[in-house]
Motif scaffolding. Sequence first.
Motif, PDB file in Angstrom:
ATOM      1  N   PHE A  24       0.868  -1.194  -0.016  1.00  0.00           N
ATOM      2  CA  PHE A  24      -0.127   0.127  -0.047  1.00  0.00           C
ATOM      3  C   PHE A  24       0.961   1.262   0.043  1.00  0.00           C
ATOM      4  O   PHE A  24       1.694   1.232   0.884  1.00  0.00           O
ATOM      5  CB  PHE A  24      -0.969  -0.068   1.189  1.00  0.00           C
ATOM      6  CG  PHE A  24      -2.187   1.037   0.970  1.00  0.00           C
ATOM      7  CD1 PHE A  24      -3.397   0.099   1.176  1.00  0.00           C
ATOM      8  CD2 PHE A  24      -2.257   2.200   0.963  1.00  0.00           C
ATOM      9  CE1 PHE A  24      -4.781   0.700   0.934  1.00  0.00           C
ATOM     10  CE2 PHE A  24      -3.547   2.581   0.798  1.00  0.00           C
ATOM     11  CZ  PHE A  24      -4.565   2.035   0.871  1.00  0.00           C
ATOM     12  N   ARG A  30       9.296   0.780  -0.176  1.00  0.00           N
ATOM     13  CA  ARG A  30       8.808   0.022   1.025  1.00  0.00           C
ATOM     14  C   ARG A  30       7.742  -1.159   0.875  1.00  0.00           C
ATOM     15  O   ARG A  30       7.790  -2.025   1.409  1.00  0.00           O
ATOM     16  CB  ARG A  30       8.257   1.007   2.192  1.00  0.00           C
ATOM     17  CG  ARG A  30       8.178   0.329   3.446  1.00  0.00           C
ATOM     18  CD  ARG A  30       7.671   1.745   4.290  1.00  0.00           C
ATOM     19  NE  ARG A  30       6.466   2.091   4.142  1.00  0.00           N
ATOM     20  CZ  ARG A  30       5.759   3.124   5.001  1.00  0.00           C
ATOM     21  NH1 ARG A  30       6.408   3.486   6.001  1.00  0.00           N
ATOM     22  NH2 ARG A  30       4.765   3.678   4.488  1.00  0.00           N
ATOM     23  N   ALA A  31       6.894  -0.480   0.010  1.00  0.00           N
ATOM     24  CA  ALA A  31       5.919  -1.528  -0.332  1.00  0.00           C
ATOM     25  C   ALA A  31       6.297  -2.661  -1.114  1.00  0.00           C
ATOM     26  O   ALA A  31       5.701  -3.752  -1.024  1.00  0.00           O
ATOM     27  CB  ALA A  31       4.779  -0.780  -1.151  1.00  0.00           C
ATOM     28  N   ILE A  38       8.273  -6.123   0.512  1.00  0.00           N
ATOM     29  CA  ILE A  38       7.302  -7.472   0.917  1.00  0.00           C
ATOM     30  C   ILE A  38       6.994  -8.249  -0.334  1.00  0.00           C
ATOM     31  O   ILE A  38       6.085  -9.015   0.003  1.00  0.00           O
ATOM     32  CB  ILE A  38       6.338  -6.907   1.789  1.00  0.00           C
ATOM     33  CG1 ILE A  38       5.119  -6.297   0.929  1.00  0.00           C
ATOM     34  CG2 ILE A  38       6.767  -6.242   3.030  1.00  0.00           C
ATOM     35  CD1 ILE A  38       3.858  -5.927   1.785  1.00  0.00           C
TER      36      ILE A  38
END
Lengths: 247, 279
Positions: free
Chosen positions: A78, A149-150, A153
């Motif tokens: 997100f 950062r999204a 993962i």
Amino acid sequence: MSLVIDSIAKRFASYAALDGVSFHVPQGAFVALLGPSGSGKTTLLRILGGLEFPDSGTVRFADLNWLGVPARDRRAGFVFQHYALFRHMTVAQNIAFGLRVRRWHKRPPRAEINRRVEELLGLVQLDGLGMRYPSQISGGQQQRVALARALAIEPRMLLLDEPFGALDAKVRKELRGWLRSLHERLGITSIFVTHDQEEAFALADLVAVMNKGRIEQYGTPQDVIRAPRTPFVAEFLERAPGAAPLA
Amino acid sequence: MRKPTEDGPIVRGVCVALTIGFVVLFLVMPLLTVFSQALDKGVEAALDALTNPDSLSAIWLTLIVAAIAVPLNLLFGVSAAWAIAKHDFRGKSLLVSLVDLPFSVSPVIAGLIYVLIFGMQGWLGPWLREHDVQIIFALPGLVLATIFVTFPFVARELIPLMTDQGRDEEEAAISLGASGLQTFFRVTLPNIKWGLLYGVLLCNARAMGEFGAVSVVSGHIRGQTNTMPLHVEVLYNDYQFVGAFAVASLLALLAIVTLVLKSLLEWRFADEIAAAHRH
């Protein structure tokens, strides 16, 4: 791994944010949710991310009952409108966060995490900025940190809320092209929310035009521009001056 | 040329003079009097007064009460602020007012409430007596009264801070796979640590200085249930002025240390504190 959204409805205290929304996103597509503010597009995005729950309707993704998967297990990357970077962490720590909080048996070793962070910094063209804090970099750079950062993962889908909303026009155009090519390279099913039709048409494979919690039209940019299906869509397209964005 | 928001020299002068005059007259002078009275008969007399068994016991008791009440209020305060700032639920505004209640209720009433509940003639009195548990006129009563009075400090400090910071970072943490606890310890707590420290400092200062509520539940047993503020009163009423002011000086020093610590923190971490507030 296509995404099937079926009859999603969500009421807030005084109004219906989503009023029976259904559509189908093919694997790897880049979809824009386009509409004026209050049309329910952000609510829909948050439902897909597990941050909000609908009153009724179902979502299936990769043959999973997507709404039954807790937010932390969805691996839905997100990107928030104001980035929501962790302000007390460096850029590198922000990017590593999703890997560091994994359960111990799934957590990569420290060296592997560092390697991934460097790789992602390179991918979003922020080499050498890993030790900075979010307040020490520009808006466009923060945007790319949020994206890195999204991506850290290894998301199963990417959800972007007004990804360029807080940037000035020049940076916006640059990032737009860059994001499109990144999507082509990674091929992750991506959904982004925007109120800017030029942006939607320039970036997306498919555009869902939303109004008052409903989808007015869903199709390729060409179809939507050539044949607006409802008076709302026609009017919404006319509203932005000089909007003939199709190549 | 002066800025449009600045007042003329006369207005400014009068305001500054009034403020300084007020501070000197009502804060600095009394403080100096306390210290000078304590040292009236020399340093040795003051030290003697501080080191007699009753005074030592009062100091010890005050430290114990604070050592129990402050950590508990830290816990209550953080969870209250967390519940109020990061969640929506029915009756939230009522809860906010309840958190503030100890500020608006007279501390004496707070003490009386506990006497009514736990005292010999109170609701739970017979049951407590049967089971040989003493709350009023004992340490548990002192701790309860102190907790009541100092409850709002941590929560009050944190609620606006956490509300201001919003839920974005917590949502980001969860969507990145963090559990609730990980989110709290890695994202929420680091963002509120300075506010939390202020709250704890103020809470501690008040916990050690509380008089009214503690006075009602203490029973004033010298060497047993007298905290420092109560001990000051007892000594004063006995005309032991040096002793009274010596203990009072210790309390005043505590206040000064708290103030200095707070200012040091603000000066040392000004950037981080500003960053924590920025959205």
